[in-house]
Design an enzyme around this catalytic site. Sequence first.
Site, short mmCIF file in Angstrom:
data_model
loop_
_atom_site.label_atom_id
_atom_site.label_comp_id
_atom_site.label_asym_id
_atom_site.label_seq_id
_atom_site.Cartn_x
_atom_site.Cartn_y
_atom_site.Cartn_z
N THR A 45 38.41 39.75 43.83
CA THR A 45 38.41 41.18 43.53
C THR A 45 38.24 41.35 42.03
O THR A 45 38.86 40.63 41.23
CB THR A 45 39.68 41.88 44.03
OG1 THR A 45 39.64 43.26 43.68
CG2 THR A 45 40.95 41.25 43.47
N GLU A 46 37.38 42.28 41.63
CA GLU A 46 36.99 42.37 40.22
C GLU A 46 38.14 42.74 39.29
O GLU A 46 38.08 42.45 38.09
CB GLU A 46 35.85 43.38 40.04
CG GLU A 46 36.25 44.83 40.16
CD GLU A 46 35.09 45.76 39.86
OE1 GLU A 46 35.21 46.55 38.92
OE2 GLU A 46 34.08 45.72 40.58
N ASN A 47 39.20 43.36 39.81
CA ASN A 47 40.32 43.70 38.94
C ASN A 47 41.17 42.48 38.56
O ASN A 47 42.11 42.61 37.79
CB ASN A 47 41.19 44.80 39.54
CG ASN A 47 41.64 44.51 40.96
OD1 ASN A 47 40.85 44.05 41.78
ND2 ASN A 47 42.89 44.77 41.26
N GLY A 48 40.80 41.28 39.10
CA GLY A 48 41.40 40.08 38.54
C GLY A 48 42.12 39.14 39.47
O GLY A 48 43.23 38.73 39.18
N SER A 87 37.75 37.98 34.81
CA SER A 87 37.16 38.25 36.12
C SER A 87 35.70 38.68 36.00
O SER A 87 34.84 38.21 36.73
CB SER A 87 37.98 39.34 36.83
OG SER A 87 37.46 39.61 38.09
#
Length: 219
Positions: A45-48, A87
């Site tokens: 997930t791009e938020n990390g 990320s």
Amino acid sequence: MEVREIIARRAAKELNDGEVANLGFGMPTQAVNYLPKGIKLIMHTENGAFGFGGKPNCNDADSDVSNAGSEPVTLLPGAACMSLATSLGAMRNGYIDVTILGALEVDQFGNIANWAVKRDGLWWPGIGGAMELTYGTKKIIATLQHTDKNGNSKIKKKCELPLTGKRCVKTIITEKAVFDVGEDMLILREIYPGLSLEDIKAITEADFIVGEDLKDMEL
């Protein structure tokens, strides 16, 4: 079945065992809840985070553990959390095998627009990590409703909204059909049960040919 669930269920079937997969904001984040049995992935997930799982029950939800849409997820054994900058770097540098993205429009050349729309004469941007993903990911799957609220096709001959990525989409999934992106035109792979080829032609602006193995959409 609700439209968003149809799309998420079908998108989940595009994921293969052993892949590193990213799920974008909106409908794509739901695909993790419908993975085929026996499929094991490293979800990003791009938020990390790398290594998240499906939606927890209400009692187990943790407000500090969420996906790109701020929805609660589980962290699986071996999961790794990181800064947003790290990320995004992973996304740009080819560490992701496949990405499922939501879209406002796609076209027959594999272009995707998903970050800005015009309302009442003003642009409403929603810039996220999709530009990094369309640049750095090997396979892009676009998910969207087939038509807008006025019945106009969102599967275009050429995107009219500002592009997120050029010639990057490999597969398009709507609640009506599944297309592969061919050489400057689409290839129809699947049709939602009960619909005809003429139904799909009537709601699709883009040029497409019918695949030799055309079948009903699998959910």
